[in-house]
Write a protein that holds these residues in place. Structure first.
Motif, PDB file in Angstrom:
ATOM      1  N   ILE A  64      39.579  42.069  46.905  1.00 39.71           N
ATOM      2  CA  ILE A  64      40.694  42.469  47.299  1.00 39.71           C
ATOM      3  C   ILE A  64      41.578  43.116  46.078  1.00 39.71           C
ATOM      4  O   ILE A  64      42.173  44.207  46.256  1.00 39.71           O
ATOM      5  CB  ILE A  64      41.545  41.297  47.958  1.00 39.71           C
ATOM      6  CG1 ILE A  64      40.733  40.906  49.103  1.00 39.71           C
ATOM      7  CG2 ILE A  64      42.929  41.824  48.555  1.00 39.71           C
ATOM      8  CD1 ILE A  64      41.291  39.619  50.046  1.00 39.71           C
ATOM      9  N   MET A  65      41.307  42.529  44.912  1.00 39.11           N
ATOM     10  CA  MET A  65      42.159  42.956  43.907  1.00 39.11           C
ATOM     11  C   MET A  65      41.538  44.135  43.442  1.00 39.11           C
ATOM     12  O   MET A  65      42.277  45.243  43.103  1.00 39.11           O
ATOM     13  CB  MET A  65      42.213  41.943  42.778  1.00 39.11           C
ATOM     14  CG  MET A  65      43.185  40.771  43.033  1.00 39.11           C
ATOM     15  SD  MET A  65      42.833  39.553  41.568  1.00 39.11           S
ATOM     16  CE  MET A  65      43.768  40.620  40.286  1.00 39.11           C
ATOM     17  N   ILE A  70      35.330  27.393  46.456  1.00 42.06           N
ATOM     18  CA  ILE A  70      35.901  28.308  45.482  1.00 42.06           C
ATOM     19  C   ILE A  70      35.358  29.206  45.066  1.00 42.06           C
ATOM     20  O   ILE A  70      36.120  30.372  44.795  1.00 42.06           O
ATOM     21  CB  ILE A  70      36.020  26.985  44.352  1.00 42.06           C
ATOM     22  CG1 ILE A  70      37.215  25.872  44.510  1.00 42.06           C
ATOM     23  CG2 ILE A  70      36.912  27.735  42.952  1.00 42.06           C
ATOM     24  CD1 ILE A  70      36.960  24.841  43.310  1.00 42.06           C
ATOM     25  N   LEU A  80      36.398  36.493  47.068  1.00 42.15           N
ATOM     26  CA  LEU A  80      37.290  37.314  47.868  1.00 42.15           C
ATOM     27  C   LEU A  80      38.414  37.940  47.449  1.00 42.15           C
ATOM     28  O   LEU A  80      38.845  39.052  47.411  1.00 42.15           O
ATOM     29  CB  LEU A  80      37.697  36.259  49.025  1.00 42.15           C
ATOM     30  CG  LEU A  80      38.549  37.174  50.248  1.00 42.15           C
ATOM     31  CD1 LEU A  80      37.735  38.052  51.130  1.00 42.15           C
ATOM     32  CD2 LEU A  80      38.970  35.839  51.202  1.00 42.15           C
ATOM     33  N   VAL A  81      39.274  37.025  46.487  1.00 41.42           N
ATOM     34  CA  VAL A  81      40.289  37.520  45.540  1.00 41.42           C
ATOM     35  C   VAL A  81      39.879  38.789  44.854  1.00 41.42           C
ATOM     36  O   VAL A  81      40.547  39.798  44.605  1.00 41.42           O
ATOM     37  CB  VAL A  81      40.946  36.356  44.849  1.00 41.42           C
ATOM     38  CG1 VAL A  81      41.928  36.915  43.984  1.00 41.42           C
ATOM     39  CG2 VAL A  81      41.621  35.504  45.931  1.00 41.42           C
ATOM     40  N   ASP A 135      32.777  22.015  47.830  1.00 34.53           N
ATOM     41  CA  ASP A 135      34.011  22.399  47.376  1.00 34.53           C
ATOM     42  C   ASP A 135      33.939  23.509  46.146  1.00 34.53           C
ATOM     43  O   ASP A 135      34.524  24.455  46.262  1.00 34.53           O
ATOM     44  CB  ASP A 135      34.811  21.317  46.602  1.00 34.53           C
ATOM     45  CG  ASP A 135      34.982  20.276  47.612  1.00 34.53           C
ATOM     46  OD1 ASP A 135      35.438  20.600  48.769  1.00 34.53           O
ATOM     47  OD2 ASP A 135      35.485  19.126  47.131  1.00 34.53           O
ATOM     48  N   LYS A 182      31.154  17.486  46.554  1.00 30.81           N
ATOM     49  CA  LYS A 182      31.737  18.283  45.525  1.00 30.81           C
ATOM     50  C   LYS A 182      30.911  19.657  45.293  1.00 30.81           C
ATOM     51  O   LYS A 182      31.467  20.693  45.008  1.00 30.81           O
ATOM     52  CB  LYS A 182      31.133  17.455  44.333  1.00 30.81           C
ATOM     53  CG  LYS A 182      31.611  18.225  42.830  1.00 30.81           C
ATOM     54  CD  LYS A 182      31.160  17.234  41.795  1.00 30.81           C
ATOM     55  CE  LYS A 182      32.081  16.076  41.575  1.00 30.81           C
ATOM     56  NZ  LYS A 182      31.835  15.393  40.138  1.00 30.81           N
ATOM     57  N   ILE A 196      36.158  31.845  47.560  1.00 35.05           N
ATOM     58  CA  ILE A 196      37.470  32.211  47.641  1.00 35.05           C
ATOM     59  C   ILE A 196      37.785  33.189  46.360  1.00 35.05           C
ATOM     60  O   ILE A 196      38.697  34.258  46.453  1.00 35.05           O
ATOM     61  CB  ILE A 196      38.493  31.145  47.513  1.00 35.05           C
ATOM     62  CG1 ILE A 196      38.412  30.386  49.128  1.00 35.05           C
ATOM     63  CG2 ILE A 196      40.141  31.541  47.323  1.00 35.05           C
ATOM     64  CD1 ILE A 196      39.101  29.008  48.853  1.00 35.05           C
ATOM     65  N   VAL A 197      37.345  32.829  45.264  1.00 33.41           N
ATOM     66  CA  VAL A 197      37.442  33.626  44.021  1.00 33.41           C
ATOM     67  C   VAL A 197      36.812  34.939  44.406  1.00 33.41           C
ATOM     68  O   VAL A 197      37.621  36.051  43.898  1.00 33.41           O
ATOM     69  CB  VAL A 197      36.817  32.870  42.869  1.00 33.41           C
ATOM     70  CG1 VAL A 197      37.016  33.850  41.682  1.00 33.41           C
ATOM     71  CG2 VAL A 197      37.806  31.656  42.417  1.00 33.41           C
ATOM     72  N   LEU A 215      39.964  46.381  45.346  1.00 24.50           N
ATOM     73  CA  LEU A 215      40.186  47.295  46.244  1.00 24.50           C
ATOM     74  C   LEU A 215      41.680  47.707  46.170  1.00 24.50           C
ATOM     75  O   LEU A 215      42.044  48.958  46.335  1.00 24.50           O
ATOM     76  CB  LEU A 215      39.896  46.880  47.707  1.00 24.50           C
ATOM     77  CG  LEU A 215      40.335  47.624  48.875  1.00 24.50           C
ATOM     78  CD1 LEU A 215      39.519  48.838  49.118  1.00 24.50           C
ATOM     79  CD2 LEU A 215      40.464  46.960  50.282  1.00 24.50           C
ATOM     80  N   SER A 216      42.505  46.805  45.718  1.00 26.26           N
ATOM     81  CA  SER A 216      43.983  47.567  45.726  1.00 26.26           C
ATOM     82  C   SER A 216      44.319  48.110  44.318  1.00 26.26           C
ATOM     83  O   SER A 216      45.019  48.985  44.531  1.00 26.26           O
ATOM     84  CB  SER A 216      44.888  46.130  45.686  1.00 26.26           C
ATOM     85  OG  SER A 216      44.677  45.251  46.695  1.00 26.26           O
TER      86      SER A 216
END
Lengths: 360, 180
Positions: free
Chosen positions: B22-23, B12, B18-19, B8, B5, B15-16, B25-26
């Motif tokens: 990237i958002m 998460i 990283l997202v 995991d 757990k 990953i969050v 940067l975009s």
């Protein structure tokens, strides 16, 4: 089940990241040019590094009214007067390790409503209209007081003083603007180009942290200078009537500088070796070839000698650029010329000489 | 199970994160100002004597000079470039043009094929101090041979409303060489 949900969430997040990572370069392509890089210290070639002023302003001053330049203490002033085109003190500064030559182009835009200003390349001589004789002037500075750090507080003041000093401009190089009729847009203007270097900027040194220390000749001042008639007239029904200068009269000048590594002065001999006979072919000349490059150097003196001084050859005109070498015996010798330039630097050139009957 | 757990959750979080990166940067790239939209900020022409006007009285003349002196204090631009650029197709050039790290403002680059700086062949995006170009692609091909081009560097500042405006401009030439 909970674990499966997390896997699904993770997959979705990764898919989203993939989409965005693909999208980002597309956005970048419209706002950041391809090829943009961060320059690292690994680049080994020496680029041109110059400090130049931004686009500035000038004033048309028909009556040559005096102007004060205030120094850094905000109290001391230096003045100019009698200048019919004026601008703030402008300078260009070589910040690199390579000596640079400075060339430029000059174009004048006289377009605009109610604008009767035109440019005449030839000196004005009783012209009637609103003609301006305009030139870019560049004057190299050369004094130890300019050989200071870029942070030295005296530097800016000394540059302003030099700019205001008429003696500075006595030796300035000029690039006159070409004839430009009134109402000429920049795109239609004839562009004047300097045929030879307007200045040569000596090298500077850069210390850690980017601090620049200028050489005594690393800086040049420049300005637009010009003459115009104080009381222009125009023809109306065959009669000359006053057409005084107004604040609607104007021009715009575009100066584009060209910097390139300066070509140094060089001297060489027109012959690499000299072979003389004993009875024939027993007299030849050797000449110094001088190339001033982008400098203003000239040759001050030539001093030819030969070693051994006697028994092999003798010299005629040993203080001119061309020496005549005549046979005096048999053997080998070394011809030497010490060339002294106008900055008192010297260059020593040598030429081996051989005398024997085989060269008859 | 507890270890699983915890793993995991960390996955998460990574990953969050990283997202989000990237958002961000975009978003930055998406809303970054294109140079074609930048106002001229009262700098209408390129050159060292734009709009030279007649001054008929001492006070106006001195005031104009004082203003010019004031502007000049903040007006120097450091140029850093190599004089020669090379291409084998007339469009893509290897070059070295840098917004010197000693400059204060972002800049963009405009290149003209003519002396009068009217025939534009390249317009860059904004470049921060310390960055530059090692390759550029022109809008149209130059013919085989040697070309003297005009390079205009325009520094951009942000005004009190947040809009980007032209701060300073200088122009110099470069030699572009096209070989087959």
């Amino acid at each position: 089940m909970k674990f499966m949900n997390m896997k699904r969430f993770g997959s979705a997040a990764m898919a989203g990241a993939l989409v965005l990572s693909l999208a980002a370069p597309a956005f970048a392509a419209t706002s950041t040019p391809a090829g943009q890089v961060t320059i690292s210290g690994a680049y080994k070639d020496i680029p041109i590094s110059v400090l130049v002023p931004e686009s500035g302003t000038a004033q048309i001053n028909p009556y040559g009214l005096p102007i004060d330049f205030t120094l850094s203490d905000t109290i001391t002033k230096v003045s100019i007067s009698g200048e019919q085109i004026t601008s703030a003190p402008l300078s260009i500064r070589n910040q690199g390790a390579t000596k640079l030559s400075v060339n430029a182009t000059l174009a004048v835009d006289t377009s605009g409503a109610d604008n009767g200003v035109s440019v005449q390349k030839a000196a004005l001589s009783n012209e009637k209209g609103k003609k301006i004789n305009l030139a870019l002037q560049v004057a190299g500075l050369n004094d130890n007081k300019y050989a200071v750090s870029s942070l030295d507080t005296t530097l800016e003041d000394n540059i302003i003083k030099a700019f205001a000093d008429t003696a500075t401009w006595a030796s300035a190089k000029s690039l006159p603007a070409e004839d430009t009729a009134a109402g000429t847009a920049l795109a239609d203007a004839t562009v004047a180009k300097s045929a030879s270097a307007l200045a040569v900027l000596g090298a500077s040194t850069e210390a850690a942290g980017g601090l620049i220390t200028y050489g005594k000749d690393s800086i040049a001042v420049f300005r637009l200078s010009g003459k115009l008639n104080e009381s222009p007239t125009k023809s109306v029904s065959g009669d000359d009537v006053d057409d005084p200068w107004t604040t609607n009269d104007k021009f715009a000048a575009t100066v584009v500088f060209k910097f390139k590594p300066a070509k140094a002065a060089s001297v060489s001999l027109d012959k690499a070796t000299l072979e003389l006979g004993t009875t024939a072919n027993n007299s030849k000349t050797v000449s110094v070839v001088f190339d001033a490059g982008d400098t203003e150097l000239t040759v001050k003196t030539y001093a030819w000698t030969v070693d051994p001084a006697t028994n092999v050859v003798n010299l005629t005109n040993p203080t001119s650029d061309t020496v005549t070498v005549g046979t005096a015996g048999v053997g080998t010798a070394t011809l030497t010329c010490v060339v002294t330039l106008s900055d008192d630097s010297t260059q020593t050139l040598t030429c081996p000489v051989e005398v024997n009957a085989a060269h008859n | 199970m507890e270890n699983k757990k915890s793993l995991d959750k960390r996955l998460i979080a990574v990953i969050v994160g990283l997202v989000l990166i990237i958002m961000a940067l975009s978003f930055f790239l998406l809303f970054r100002k294109d140079t074609s939209d930048i106002g001229d900020g009262g700098t209408p022409l390129i050159g060292y004597a734009t709009e030279a006007k007649v001054m008929l009285d001492q006070d106006s003349l001195q005031a104009a000079m004082d203003e010019a002196m004031k502007n000049a204090k903040d007006g120097n631009i450091a140029l850093l470039y190599k004089d020669n650029a090379y291409s084998t197709n007339g469009v893509d050039f290897d070059c070295y043009i840098v917004n010197s790290a000693s400059n204060k403002y972002d800049m963009f680059l405009t290149i003209y094929a003519d002396d009068a700086l009217t025939d534009q062949i390249f317009l860059s995006g904004l470049v921060p101090p310390g960055s530059g170009f090692e390759q550029i692609s022109l809008d149209r091909a130059l013919e085989t041979g040697d070309h003297t081009v005009g390079v205009v560097l325009t520094q951009v500042d942000t005004d009190e409303t947040g809009a980007q405006v032209i701060k300073h401009q200088v122009a110099h030439t470069m030699e572009f060489h096209v070989t087959k």
